[in-house]
Design an enzyme around this catalytic site. Structure first.
Site, short mmCIF file in Angstrom:
data_model
loop_
_atom_site.label_atom_id
_atom_site.label_comp_id
_atom_site.label_asym_id
_atom_site.label_seq_id
_atom_site.Cartn_x
_atom_site.Cartn_y
_atom_site.Cartn_z
N ASP A 123 30.44 -8.97 -36.33
CA ASP A 123 29.16 -8.27 -36.27
C ASP A 123 28.07 -9.25 -35.84
OD1 ASP A 123 27.72 -5.99 -36.37
OD2 ASP A 123 27.35 -6.05 -38.53
N TYR A 171 36.36 -14.37 -26.66
CA TYR A 171 37.57 -13.55 -26.68
C TYR A 171 37.96 -12.96 -25.34
CZ TYR A 171 33.80 -10.19 -27.49
OH TYR A 171 32.64 -9.48 -27.42
N CYS A 210 12.96 29.07 -63.44
CA CYS A 210 14.40 28.81 -63.54
C CYS A 210 15.16 29.76 -62.61
CB CYS A 210 14.85 29.02 -64.98
SG CYS A 210 16.65 28.93 -65.14
N LYS A 255 36.42 -7.57 -35.67
CA LYS A 255 35.26 -7.22 -34.86
C LYS A 255 34.06 -7.91 -35.49
CE LYS A 255 32.97 -3.18 -32.88
NZ LYS A 255 31.62 -3.55 -33.26
N CYS A 277 13.88 24.12 -67.26
CA CYS A 277 13.76 25.48 -67.78
C CYS A 277 13.61 25.34 -69.29
CB CYS A 277 15.03 26.25 -67.44
SG CYS A 277 15.19 27.77 -68.39
N CYS A 322 17.55 32.16 -65.18
CA CYS A 322 17.00 33.16 -66.10
C CYS A 322 15.62 33.63 -65.69
CB CYS A 322 16.98 32.61 -67.53
SG CYS A 322 15.73 31.34 -67.78
N LYS A 369 36.72 1.16 -36.87
CA LYS A 369 35.59 0.92 -37.78
C LYS A 369 36.03 1.17 -39.22
CE LYS A 369 32.07 0.36 -34.87
NZ LYS A 369 30.84 1.06 -34.95
N GLU A 420 42.00 -8.15 -33.42
CA GLU A 420 41.05 -9.21 -33.76
C GLU A 420 39.97 -8.65 -34.67
OE1 GLU A 420 39.38 -10.63 -30.07
OE2 GLU A 420 41.35 -10.71 -29.13
N CYS A 467 18.47 30.39 -72.12
CA CYS A 467 18.90 30.44 -70.72
C CYS A 467 20.43 30.31 -70.65
CB CYS A 467 18.24 29.32 -69.93
SG CYS A 467 18.87 29.16 -68.25
S1 IVH Z 1 36.29 -6.88 -27.05
C1 IVH Z 1 35.06 -4.26 -23.16
N1 IVH Z 1 36.54 -8.29 -29.22
O1 IVH Z 1 32.04 -5.19 -30.46
C2 IVH Z 1 34.71 -4.55 -24.56
N2 IVH Z 1 34.52 -7.11 -28.87
O2 IVH Z 1 31.44 -2.23 -30.31
C3 IVH Z 1 35.27 -5.85 -24.96
N3 IVH Z 1 32.88 -7.41 -30.66
O3 IVH Z 1 30.23 -5.03 -27.50
C4 IVH Z 1 34.93 -6.12 -26.33
N4 IVH Z 1 34.09 -8.78 -31.87
O4 IVH Z 1 30.02 -7.14 -28.87
C5 IVH Z 1 35.75 -7.47 -28.52
N5 IVH Z 1 36.90 -9.60 -31.10
C6 IVH Z 1 36.11 -8.81 -30.37
C7 IVH Z 1 34.81 -8.46 -30.80
C8 IVH Z 1 34.06 -7.59 -30.02
C9 IVH Z 1 32.93 -8.16 -31.76
C10 IVH Z 1 31.75 -6.56 -30.27
C11 IVH Z 1 31.34 -6.68 -28.82
C12 IVH Z 1 31.32 -5.28 -28.31
C13 IVH Z 1 31.25 -4.48 -29.54
C14 IVH Z 1 31.83 -3.10 -29.31
#
Ligand code: IVH
Length: 665
Positions: free
Chosen positions: A115, A221, A401, A113, A419, A404, A307, A111, A424
């Protein structure tokens, strides 16, 4: 700094950064820096178990709650994720999973991640009862009222009758983030550094209505309580059926190679998503196996965050090396504790010049932030100030320098110290390399190693010596066969035929780049003519500022320029034509032509053609201009020509004009 000392520094630094991030929603460094420092600490601690400390930031999950919200205990605690930085880490993760999985099937759901920030939503009888932030994982904040104002958070769902608890991510999509920052800017308020901070700040408002106006979104999720889906895909489908928002974007992968392939593909595609992601989360599909594998103190074993390679990292500045460049500029290079950055290990980075070191108060031993932008070598962009920073000595930039030993001076208005010894050896070396470079005289066979050889043998003590070398001088050199001698000799001969702007650029006058060299040759016609000009005349050329003018003037008056120019003339270089008579009776006599945009031939070639036909060539469109030849991407000059009613030609039309005029003549 010894490792032990570095461990203590990192612990103190990370504790502060973590508090800024989790408690105050006001991080002072990018997440990638934080992650890199945490990784460095983890590695150092693994190597030095004797300095173990249970309160080390590597052992803690997050920050503690603060502010006006009441506390909520999370049971079970909300864990974090282990991190993978590259494919190798992912394979290692897969290997551990397969080792412990016994005969269970191993497949993954991947999935994005998001932010944003983690929330827990608790529904009773389908009604939202509690919404809480993650806090430190064990204790979060009750933000129920605020979450009720967020349209994306359903107040009622189609869920099991009893208690139903889910985990998800509240985030701010890019458009809302940009609109919010634009508004804040207009109000003179500080802007949010990234959507995560904006989401966190918006969620923790004391006035819930403001939270509701910020355009926050939600993706769920995980089912924490009230249902027991068997697989992650099933969990996501179930959450969706309940009426909770679920990210439609996910990948099902049977092997880690598929995960890696998806990750590579996604890294390129994520820029098109309407929300910020800092990676992917790779989760075991089988949730029973997930439960069986359990968790470490911080994170479940069955999931990992992949990451994306960071473009920025933080590391320790071990020392500063000062080199002498072609123009005598003393250029400092940072010697770094090796750090991973955008997929490579970085140990050296540019510190630019004396001014920048002083301005940013960069001291040896500091933790510095390093950035890699495109193909360019990494650069130090700043210091993460720790307590010990002020105990370290400010960096004393060398006043002489380092090669030199001669005087190094810093002229007013210049950021670099230079210099000033024309003899040089370091300068001569860099100068020769520059002369041979593509944009200068493009001398085949004159690389850094050959330059070193020529200098070592004393065959070249000033640039013009290069062009006095005979093939037999070269053939006798160690590691230099007949072939390379012939190649270099041919390269040196060819150099004599280069255009005047290239020769001027090759002279290596400080601040005179390719573009300035072109403008100057365009205006004055030849190098001797440029050398004759006063500082003021030079500064009057459009595009040539006072700094370039004064540098050129110094070079040709009292500098090495005069001698060099005379030598090059004697050696048969063509130093450009004297300004042409304005009307020479050619096809374009009387025309004042300006070229703009990208042409299919080099611009100087087009200009030469025009001049050869009697035109006067200028670089700016003025009332004098009679003709503008516009190539691709022409911009402001084209617009100005249109507004002045100047005759406009495409490159093709210009070509036709020249050809037909020539026929007529
Ligand atoms: S699963 C037990 N799924 O990423 C941990 N986390 O660096 C379960 N996050 O603290 C996390 N998208 O806040 C999961 N699709 C996703 C996510 C996700 C963002 C965040 C979450 C977690 C952090 C970990």
């Amino acid at each position: 700094m010894a490792d032990e000392e570095r461990i203590l520094t990192l612990r103190a630094l990370l504790a502060r950064l973590s508090e800024e991030y989790h408690v105050h929603d006001a991080p002072t460094v990018p997440d990638a820096d934080y992650d890199a420092l945490m990784r460095e600490l983890e590695e150092l601690e693994a190597r030095h178990p004797e300095v173990d400390d249970p309160s080390s930031p590597t052992r803690r999950v997050g920050g503690r709650p603060t502010g006006p919200f009441s506390s909520v205990a999370h049971e079970p605690p909300l864990l974090s994720l282990q991190n993978a930085m590259d494919a190798q880490d992912l394979r290692e993760f897969d290997r551990r999973i397969r080792r412990d999985a016994a005969e269970a099937d191993v497949a993954y759901v991947v999935e994005p991640k998001i932010d944003g920030l983690t929330v827990v939503l608790r529904y009773r009888g389908g009604r939202l009862e509690l919404g809480a932030t993650r806090g430190d994982g064990s204790v979060g904040e009750d933000v129920t009222e605020n979450l009720r104002q967020v349209a994306a958070v359903p107040r009622t769902i189609d869920a099991p009758s009893g208690l139903f608890e889910v985990r998800g991510e509240v985030y701010m999509p890019w458009p809302a983030f940009e609109a919010l920052n634009a508004h804040r800017l207009a109000q003179g308020e500080p802007v949010f550094a990234n959507p995560r901070n904006a989401a966190a700040g918006s969620l923790r408002q004391t006035d819930a209505r403001i939270t509701g106006e910020r355009g926050l979104e939600l993706f769920c999720y995980e089912v924490r309580r009230g249902a027991e889906p068997q697989t992650q895909s099933e969990a996501l489908a179930f959450l969706g059926r309940c009426g909770l928002p679920v990210n439609p974007l996910r990948f099902h992968c049977a092997t880690i190679d598929e995960v890696i392939a998806e990750a590579e593909h996604f890294a390129g595609a994520r820029a098109g998503l309407p929300y910020a992601t800092d990676g992917l989360v790779v989760k075991l599909e089988d949730l029973r196996l997930t439960a069986r594998l359990g968790a470490t103190q911080k994170a479940p074993r069955a999931a990992i965050a992949f990451k994306f390679p960071a473009e920025e990292a933080a590391t320790e500045l071990l020392g500063i090396e000062v080199q002498v460049g072609r123009t005598g500029a003393l250029t400092p290079t940072a010697l770094l504790r090796p750090v991973r950055l955008a997929g490579t290990t970085v140990q050296r980075a540019s510190l630019h010049n004396e001014e920048i070191i002083a301005q940013r108060d960069i001291r040896i031993g500091d933790t510095v932030r390093v950035r890699k932008a495109g193909e360019i070598i990494p650069e130090v962009i700043g210091v993460i100030t720790d307590d010990a920073h002020f105990l370290r000595a400010p960096y004393a930039f060398p006043q002489t320098c380092p090669v030199c030993g001669g005087e190094a001076v810093r002229r007013e208005g210049e950021a670099a110290r230079r210099c000033v010894n024309p003899a040089c050896p370091a300068q001569l070396r860099e100068w020769l390399i520059h002369i041979g470079g593509r944009a200068a005289l493009d001398i085949d066979g004159l690389g850094p190693r050959t330059v070193d050889l020529l200098l070592e043998r004393g065959l070249v003590t000033q640039p013009e010596d290069l062009f006095r070398l005979r093939e037999e001088d070269l053939a006798g050199l160690p590691r230099f066969g007949e072939k390379s001698a012939a190649k270099l000799a041919a390269g040196l001969r060819a150099a004599r035929g280069r255009s005047a702007p290239r020769i001027l650029f090759a002279l290596g006058v400080p601040h005179v780049g390719e573009r300035a060299a072109e403008l100057l040759c365009e205006r004055f016609g030849s190098l001797p003519a440029i050398a004759r000009q006063g500082e003021e005349e030079l500064a009057q050329v459009p595009g040539i500022g006072a700094v370039i003018a004064s540098s050129l003037y110094r070079f040709f008056h009292g500098g090495v320029g005069e001698r060099l120019l005379a030598s090059l003339g004697q050696l048969g270089f063509s130093l450009g034509a004297e300004p042409q008579p304005e009307v020479s009776g050619g096809a374009l006599a009387g025309e004042v032509v300006v070229f703009t945009g990208t042409l299919s031939m080099p611009r100087h070639a087009a200009q030469e053609l025009a001049r050869a036909s009697g035109a006067r060539v200028e670089s700016d469109v003025t009332r004098r201009t009679t003709m503008v030849v516009a190539g691709e991407g022409a911009g402001s000059k084209l617009a100005r020509a249109e507004s002045l009613g100047v005759r406009l030609l495409t490159e093709a039309e210009f070509g036709v004009l020249l050809a037909t005029a020539r026929e007529r003549n």
